[in-house]
Every structure is written in C-alpha cells, then in structure tokens.
Motif scaffolding. Structure first.
Motif, PDB file in Angstrom:
ATOM      1  N   ALA A 240      12.563  40.432  63.502  1.00  0.00           N
ATOM      2  CA  ALA A 240      13.183  38.972  62.877  1.00  0.00           C
ATOM      3  C   ALA A 240      12.845  38.170  63.381  1.00  0.00           C
ATOM      4  CB  ALA A 240      14.112  39.462  62.091  1.00  0.00           C
ATOM      5  N   THR A 241      12.994  37.819  64.793  1.00  0.00           N
ATOM      6  CA  THR A 241      12.899  36.987  65.898  1.00  0.00           C
ATOM      7  C   THR A 241      11.379  36.008  65.423  1.00  0.00           C
ATOM      8  OG1 THR A 241      14.954  37.099  67.086  1.00  0.00           O
ATOM      9  CG2 THR A 241      12.979  35.487  67.747  1.00  0.00           C
ATOM     10  N   ALA A 242      10.297  37.187  65.159  1.00  0.00           N
ATOM     11  CA  ALA A 242       9.120  37.160  65.928  1.00  0.00           C
ATOM     12  C   ALA A 242       8.640  36.713  64.355  1.00  0.00           C
ATOM     13  CB  ALA A 242       8.399  38.638  66.248  1.00  0.00           C
ATOM     14  N   ALA A 243       9.051  36.716  63.757  1.00  0.00           N
ATOM     15  CA  ALA A 243       8.478  36.719  62.205  1.00  0.00           C
ATOM     16  C   ALA A 243       8.912  35.022  62.170  1.00  0.00           C
ATOM     17  CB  ALA A 243       9.615  37.367  61.191  1.00  0.00           C
ATOM     18  N   TYR A 244      10.346  34.755  62.505  1.00  0.00           N
ATOM     19  CA  TYR A 244      10.227  33.421  62.443  1.00  0.00           C
ATOM     20  C   TYR A 244       9.791  32.657  63.409  1.00  0.00           C
ATOM     21  CZ  TYR A 244      12.358  29.006  63.257  1.00  0.00           C
ATOM     22  OH  TYR A 244      12.905  27.816  64.167  1.00  0.00           O
ATOM     23  N   LEU A 245       9.062  33.110  64.462  1.00  0.00           N
ATOM     24  CA  LEU A 245       8.329  32.462  65.140  1.00  0.00           C
ATOM     25  C   LEU A 245       6.601  31.924  64.685  1.00  0.00           C
ATOM     26  CD1 LEU A 245       9.525  33.579  68.791  1.00  0.00           C
ATOM     27  CD2 LEU A 245       9.687  31.898  68.201  1.00  0.00           C
ATOM     28  N   ARG A 246       6.532  33.527  64.210  1.00  0.00           N
ATOM     29  CA  ARG A 246       5.110  32.992  63.545  1.00  0.00           C
ATOM     30  C   ARG A 246       5.082  32.150  62.288  1.00  0.00           C
ATOM     31  NH1 ARG A 246       5.208  39.249  63.984  1.00  0.00           N
ATOM     32  NH2 ARG A 246       6.189  39.151  61.975  1.00  0.00           N
ATOM     33  N   ALA A 247       6.273  32.606  61.578  1.00  0.00           N
ATOM     34  CA  ALA A 247       6.331  31.674  60.837  1.00  0.00           C
ATOM     35  C   ALA A 247       6.399  30.241  60.826  1.00  0.00           C
ATOM     36  CB  ALA A 247       7.898  31.860  59.326  1.00  0.00           C
ATOM     37  N   ALA A 248       7.259  29.630  62.044  1.00  0.00           N
ATOM     38  CA  ALA A 248       7.100  28.057  62.555  1.00  0.00           C
ATOM     39  C   ALA A 248       6.196  27.371  63.054  1.00  0.00           C
ATOM     40  CB  ALA A 248       8.177  28.617  63.786  1.00  0.00           C
ATOM     41  N   ALA A 249       5.153  28.650  63.732  1.00  0.00           N
ATOM     42  CA  ALA A 249       3.632  28.046  64.469  1.00  0.00           C
ATOM     43  C   ALA A 249       3.242  27.991  62.918  1.00  0.00           C
ATOM     44  CB  ALA A 249       3.065  28.967  65.018  1.00  0.00           C
ATOM     45  N   HIS A 250       3.329  28.453  61.679  1.00  0.00           N
ATOM     46  CA  HIS A 250       2.477  27.878  61.029  1.00  0.00           C
ATOM     47  C   HIS A 250       3.045  26.724  59.789  1.00  0.00           C
ATOM     48  CE1 HIS A 250       0.106  29.031  57.386  1.00  0.00           C
ATOM     49  NE2 HIS A 250       0.968  28.595  56.018  1.00  0.00           N
ATOM     50  N   ALA A 251       3.966  26.667  59.723  1.00  0.00           N
ATOM     51  CA  ALA A 251       4.903  25.395  59.788  1.00  0.00           C
ATOM     52  C   ALA A 251       3.686  24.605  60.278  1.00  0.00           C
ATOM     53  CB  ALA A 251       6.186  25.050  59.843  1.00  0.00           C
ATOM     54  N   VAL A 252       4.190  23.850  61.970  1.00  0.00           N
ATOM     55  CA  VAL A 252       3.497  23.403  62.364  1.00  0.00           C
ATOM     56  C   VAL A 252       2.069  23.065  62.421  1.00  0.00           C
ATOM     57  CG1 VAL A 252       2.741  22.902  64.700  1.00  0.00           C
ATOM     58  CG2 VAL A 252       5.259  23.751  64.460  1.00  0.00           C
ATOM     59  N   GLU A 253       1.574  24.002  61.971  1.00  0.00           N
ATOM     60  CA  GLU A 253      -0.118  23.831  61.394  1.00  0.00           C
ATOM     61  C   GLU A 253      -0.553  23.163  59.955  1.00  0.00           C
ATOM     62  OE1 GLU A 253      -3.967  26.968  60.836  1.00  0.00           O
ATOM     63  OE2 GLU A 253      -2.354  27.848  61.225  1.00  0.00           O
TER      64      GLU A 253
END
Length: 267
Positions: free
Chosen positions: A167-180
């Motif tokens: 779940a934490t890894a999924a959040y970090l991926r979503a965070a990177a995508h949101a920044v992009e």
C-alpha cells in the motif's frame, strides 16, 4: 521517492489573466477561459464527450457479439461449430453487455460531474479550479509528510513509511504520477491536461487512504466490525418511513378533496 523532494517539487501556477475589454457573452466566455475559471467545466465536458464515445463503441461491440452468437449457433446447428465455441461466444456477449452497462453508468456519472462543474464556475475574485486542485494535492502531501517527520507517528505506524509495504509503494507511485501530471499542467493548461491532473490527484488521495488504513491495521488498530446488516436495517427503516409519509400525504390529499366537494355549492 524522497517525500521532502516531492514537497519541494510542488509549486503554485498563477492563472493567466485576460486582457482588454470584451463585449457580449462571447467575450465573457473567452475571458473566463483564459483566466482558468472554466477549466474544470471544460475538463468535465471533455470527459463526458469521451465517455459518450466509449458508450457508443461498446454498444456496437454488443451488437457484433450478438451477431457472432447467432452465427456460431447456426453453424452449430449445421454441425460446423462445437458446443464450446457457442458457450465461448455467449460468454463474450455477456462480457460485452457488462462493459456496455458500465459505460452507460460512466456517462451518467460524467453528466453529474459536468452539472456540478457548471454550477461551481468560480467568480472573478475566487480561486481558480487549478489553484483549488493544487491545494488539494498539497494537502495530501502534507498529511503524508506528517508520517515522515513526526517521530511519534513513525513509531506508532512504521508501515506508513515502509516502501516494502504494497500500500505504501502504491502511494509513492501515485505521488510520482501526480507530480508528473502537475508538471504537465503548466502555462496554458488544456482541458485534457487538467482532467489528467485531477484524476491523478484523486488516485493519490485514494492511495493515501489505503496506505494509512493498512498501516493502522498493522499497528493493531483493527477496523470496526462489518455493519452491513445494520446498514440494511437502516435502509429498510428509511424506506418504510418514506412509504408511511407518502401514504399519509395521499390520505391527507384525499381528505382535503372530499372536504372540498362537501362544501356548499359544490357538486
């Protein structure tokens, strides 16, 4: 991804101001478009158009699947197709029908979003949709940063910052995508770019909630027991109350009509 670096990468994008004086409704619309006031509405309209196109394509896919079922069933009657082929065609038809139903539901949801966006077009002095979206994005990051910077939270919920946790890894991926997506929504932002950024922020919020829930469960804060039966009972009570209200209203209307007929001069 280092959350501190993620926070540094966030910035505010100033809306583009409209210059000059325009006359009539066309001029007002152009100014609101340039200033970003209509950005959320334009994005919702773009989403609705795309959803409608998808719904049309899926309805056509259903028609083709039905034709395939009819063709293969006829070939089966002529012993040129197997029962497995007929069953497979029928499964495909059911899948296409489900896809079409989902697309129709998506169109209805996008229409609701469009209506809400139309009603929420901000006044000239109010924050623009992009500004509100950026604020929402930053609020989520602040909530995440609390777990990174607060020693007490780190001790209480270690899974929240453990990148090995799914779940934490999924959040970090979503965070990177949101920044992009935020980086792409710069300058003269199109409706498509705004919609992509909006969806990325929504995905980020869901990912954060999932990661936070998982971390708290692992810390021993078990979720509340399922209350599905309570919800069902409450729904039944609400429906019963509505039915009683409707019946009472109908009775009152009938009584009023009867009294009106009994008045002198009434037939």
């Amino acid at each position: 991804m280092d959350p501190l670096l993620l926070a540094v990468e966030l910035w505010w994008i100033a809306p583009v101001a409209a210059g000059g004086v325009a006359a009539g409704a066309v001029g007002l619309r152009r100014r609101s478009t340039k200033s970003g006031r209509r950005l959320e509405y334009d994005a919702a309209r773009h989403d609705l158009k795309a959803a409608q196109q998808t719904a049309v394509e899926r309805r056509m896919a259903v028609k083709l699947a039905r034709a395939d079922v009819a063709r293969i069933s006829a070939e089966r009657s002529a012993r040129r197709a197997t029962p497995e082929q007929v069953a497979g065609a029928k499964r495909m038809l059911r899948a296409k029908e489900n896809d079409a139903k989902a697309a129709a539901a998506d169109v209805r949801a996008k229409q609701v979003r469009l209506n809400a966006a139309r009603a929420a077009i901000p006044a000239a002095s109010a924050p623009r949709p992009l500004e509100r979206l950026q604020a929402q994005h930053e609020a989520i990051v602040v909530r995440w940063m609390n777990y990174e910077t607060d020693a007490g939270l780190q001790i209480a919920y270690p899974a929240m910052t453990d990148v090995k946790q799914p779940a934490t890894a999924a959040y970090l991926r979503a965070a990177a995508h949101a920044v992009e997506m935020r980086r792409a929504a710069t300058g003269r932002v199109s409706a498509e770019d705004f919609a992509a950024y909006r969806d990325a922020v929504a995905d980020l919020e869901r990912a954060f909630e999932a990661a936070e829930h998982s971390a708290r469960v692992q810390a021993g804060e078990t979720p509340q027991p399922s209350s599905a039966w309570q919800d069902a009972a409450q729904d039944m009570i609400s429906r019963s109350a509505d039915a009683i209200d409707r019946a009472a209203g109908a009775a009152a209307s009938a009584l009023a009509a009867w009294n009106e007929r009994k008045r002198p001069g009434k037939q």
